[in-house]
Design an enzyme around this catalytic site. Structure first.
Site, PDB file in Angstrom:
ATOM      1  N   TYR A   1       3.578  16.938  34.693  1.00  0.00           N
ATOM      2  CA  TYR A   1       3.582  17.921  35.770  1.00  0.00           C
ATOM      3  C   TYR A   1       2.636  17.508  36.893  1.00  0.00           C
ATOM      4  CZ  TYR A   1      -0.391  20.054  33.159  1.00  0.00           C
ATOM      5  OH  TYR A   1      -1.567  20.290  32.478  1.00  0.00           O
ATOM      6  N   LEU A   2       3.004  17.921  38.106  1.00  0.00           N
ATOM      7  CA  LEU A   2       2.259  17.594  39.309  1.00  0.00           C
ATOM      8  C   LEU A   2       1.754  18.889  39.932  1.00  0.00           C
ATOM      9  CD1 LEU A   2       1.420  15.428  41.426  1.00  0.00           C
ATOM     10  CD2 LEU A   2       3.602  15.884  42.571  1.00  0.00           C
ATOM     11  N   LYS A   3       0.450  18.965  40.132  1.00  0.00           N
ATOM     12  CA  LYS A   3      -0.137  20.170  40.741  1.00  0.00           C
ATOM     13  C   LYS A   3      -0.078  20.040  42.256  1.00  0.00           C
ATOM     14  CE  LYS A   3      -3.169  21.231  36.866  1.00  0.00           C
ATOM     15  NZ  LYS A   3      -4.506  21.641  36.446  1.00  0.00           N
TER      16      LYS A   3
ATOM     17  N   HIS B   1      -6.512   3.015  21.286  1.00  0.00           N
ATOM     18  CA  HIS B   1      -5.523   3.939  21.869  1.00  0.00           C
ATOM     19  C   HIS B   1      -5.718   4.126  23.379  1.00  0.00           C
ATOM     20  CE1 HIS B   1      -4.442   4.603  17.840  1.00  0.00           C
ATOM     21  NE2 HIS B   1      -5.101   5.710  17.593  1.00  0.00           N
TER      22      HIS B   1
ATOM     23  N   SER C   1       1.499   3.549  -2.062  1.00  0.00           N
ATOM     24  CA  SER C   1       1.071   4.817  -2.661  1.00  0.00           C
ATOM     25  C   SER C   1       0.058   5.555  -1.790  1.00  0.00           C
ATOM     26  CB  SER C   1       0.469   4.565  -4.053  1.00  0.00           C
ATOM     27  OG  SER C   1      -0.612   3.647  -3.958  1.00  0.00           O
ATOM     28  N   GLY C   2      -0.294   4.979  -0.644  1.00  0.00           N
ATOM     29  CA  GLY C   2      -1.293   5.590   0.234  1.00  0.00           C
ATOM     30  C   GLY C   2      -0.736   6.680   1.126  1.00  0.00           C
TER      31      GLY C   2
ATOM     32  N   LYS D   1       3.182   7.400   2.742  1.00  0.00           N
ATOM     33  CA  LYS D   1       3.908   8.614   2.349  1.00  0.00           C
ATOM     34  C   LYS D   1       4.217   9.517   3.547  1.00  0.00           C
ATOM     35  CE  LYS D   1       0.955   9.508  -1.083  1.00  0.00           C
ATOM     36  NZ  LYS D   1       0.298  10.108  -2.273  1.00  0.00           N
TER      37      LYS D   1
ATOM     38  N   GLY E   1       0.839  -1.200   0.000  1.00  0.00           N
ATOM     39  CA  GLY E   1       0.000   0.000   0.000  1.00  0.00           C
ATOM     40  C   GLY E   1       0.870   1.244   0.000  1.00  0.00           C
TER      41      GLY E   1
ATOM     42  N   LYS F   1     -12.479  10.243  27.377  1.00  0.00           N
ATOM     43  CA  LYS F   1     -13.158  11.238  26.559  1.00  0.00           C
ATOM     44  C   LYS F   1     -12.379  11.402  25.264  1.00  0.00           C
ATOM     45  CE  LYS F   1     -12.995  15.615  27.911  1.00  0.00           C
ATOM     46  NZ  LYS F   1     -13.291  16.904  28.559  1.00  0.00           N
TER      47      LYS F   1
END
Length: 527
Positions: free
Chosen positions: A419-421, A276, A49-50, A54, A47, A369
């Protein structure tokens, strides 16, 4: 397609910091030593050329070559249906190649050398004859060396099996290893995913299949286990005793923009959440693995996924963006895209509350979310800690107790940071408290450019390192969580809540969080 799994050389550390690596080739006993001059790696991008090839795959391969991470003898072949010469492929690829910021002096020379290793073969994805022709060309370049072959399937999922069958029967290595990288989506639900896995396993062993999720190759995701397991201050508080909730947030500030045909078939839950975000959650929540071996890590991830409650439709909010004019510029709604059906109910936004029923995480809400066409682009993990019991300074915060809690933020993109608040006193004679960040901003701390996720994953595939790739039982467990709710959404034709392009998403996401006494961390005043 089962081949001899020759070990490739482990990657070199170019940093001053200590790095745990596998033994290098020269550290092996002499009788198991494989002369590098007698082996070669052939990488075929199916694949070629997809867009993905690229924009991501060829640039990542060049970056690996630029960093001297590829073996001395390697060849890259593009394979696609488009008619193209070697010269035309090289011209196409050259337009997307860039050099590392810190090493530009020999950039042009390196590009020429890399492009000289790139070749092209035109053929159908379901033609054994065409793959036999490819095999002949590969053998010519391998020149009698031990041939190790990597196939990257950058093609639509409906032709995965055909391509794998042809590659297996006609172009697999006779005396080395053969591996296949498969891009998501891995099916649409449990049933189709299992069917795809079974079909692939007719031609491949499980250890030859490298299911790629590029988010697992992100620098901050890979740093997650380092942060937790090599810093004493984090592991003791990494549980229900101290953590109030965990948020996994993914947002894009653009819509489908002409590519809605693919997206409409899958939607945001399948496209982002089921893979993910769920993979990051499993890495975040897993128990300490026995070792850093790929199977030990993947075993712990599977345990987390199997401990999770099946997602209930009451714990899901879906949305779809509508048109909006911002600053005199009109932005199309999702169904205004010509590639999307006008009556589409496919969600472009989703929020969900998930729970892990084990001793470490019992009762802790894990909120996800993900959405398109939102107000900004970001991917991050936010860990909100519990209130301090009997806090002496509650009166200084008034009723906003949430402002007094610590929060650890791991920003995956953009501007990678951890980072930690914390709470501290503002200098002065009075007792005024402030919330400040202990901040590790990567671009300020490290001069070296952060590699693209595809670079790490391609290098791992060449080296046979499976830690960041998804095993079939992981995939089964992930789909079993989301399949029931996906089917219910589609069978009941549940209408998504509409939100304006460029907004913060549907209001329903806030009600979902509030039900578990949670506020989304990315929408706070200090963000």
């Amino acid at each position: 397609m089962a081949g001899i799994e020759n070990e490739a050389p482990s990657r070199k550390s170019k940093e001053g910091s200590s790095v745990i690596t596998a033994p290098k080739e020269h550290e092996k006993p002499i009788d198991s030593y494989v002369n590098e001059n007698k082996s070669t790696v052939s990488i075929t991008v199916v694949g070629a050329s997809g867009d993905l090839a690229k924009k991501k795959i060829f640039p990542a391969l060049f970056a690996l070559y630029y960093e001297d991470c590829l073996p001395e003898h390697f060849t890259i072949f593009g394979y696609a249906r488009s008619k193209m010469t070697d010269a035309e492929l090289r011209n196409m690829v050259s337009k997307t190649l860039t050099c590392r910021i810190d090493k530009r002096e020999n950039c042009g020379e390196k590009m020429e050398q890399f492009l000289g290793r790139c070749f092209y073969h035109s053929g159908q994805y379901d033609s054994e004859e065409n793959f036999k022709e490819l095999d002949k060309k590969l053998k010519d370049h391998e020149a009698g060396r031990i041939s190790n072959r990597l196939f990257y399937l950058s093609i639509p999922p409906n032709i995965f099996v055909s391509a794998v069958k042809c590659a297996s029967l006609s172009a697999s290595s006779a005396n080395g290893w053969t591996r296949v990288i498969v891009e998501k989506p891995f099916g649409r639900d449990s049933e189709s995913s299992a069917a795809l896995t079974n079909a692939l396993k007719q031609y491949l062993n499980e250890d030859q299949i490298f299911r790629i999720d590029h988010y697992l190759g992100k620098e901050l995701v890979e740093n997650l286990s380092v942060l937790r397991f090599s810093n004493l201050i984090f592991e003791p508080v990494w549980s229900r005793q101290y953590i109030r909730n965990v948020q996994f947030i993914f947002s894009e500030d653009f819509g489908t923009e002409g590519r809605g045909g693919y997206f409409d078939h899958y939607g945001i839950i399948r496209d982002i959440m089921q893979n993910h975000l769920l993979q990051i959650l499993a890495l975040f929540a897993m128990e300490t693995p026995v070792s850093l071996d790929a199977e030990d890590i993947r075993n712990e991830k599977v345990k987390v996924l199997r401990s999770m409650r099946t997602l209930n439709i009451d714990d899901v909010v879906i949305g779809q963006y509508k048109s909006q004019t911002i600053g005199g510029v009109s932005y199309q709604g999702y169904t205004d895209d010509k590639t999307v059906p006008k009556d589409s109910l496919t969600p472009t936004f989703a929020a969900a509350a998930l729970f892990i029923d084990n001793a470490r995480w019992d009762g802790v809400p894990f909120l996800m979310k993900a959405g398109k066409a939102l107000h900004n682009r970001r991917a991050e993990i936010r860990v909100q800690f519990r209130h301090v019991p009997g806090n002496l300074y509650n009166r200084n915060f008034g009723t906003a107790l949430d402002r007094a809690t610590n929060e650890l933020v791991i920003r995956v993109q953009p501007d990678e940071a951890i980072y930690l608040k914390i709470n501290n006193k503002v200098p002065g004679l009075g007792m005024r408290l402030d919330r400040s960040n202990l901040n590790l901003l990567y671009k300020a701390r490290y001069e070296k450019e952060i590699p693209d996720a595809y670079e790490r994953l391609l290098l791992d595939a060449v080296e046979g390192e499976r830690r960041l790739f998804i095993r079939s039982d992981e995939l089964d467990a992930a789909w079993s969580l989301f399949t029931p709710v996906l089917k219910e959404l589609e069978e009941k034709k549940i209408i998504p809540e509409y939100y304006p392009y460029g907004s913060r998403g549907p209001v329903g996401a806030h009600y979902l969080a509030a039900r578990y006494n949670v506020k989304w961390g990315d929408l706070g005043v200090d963000e």
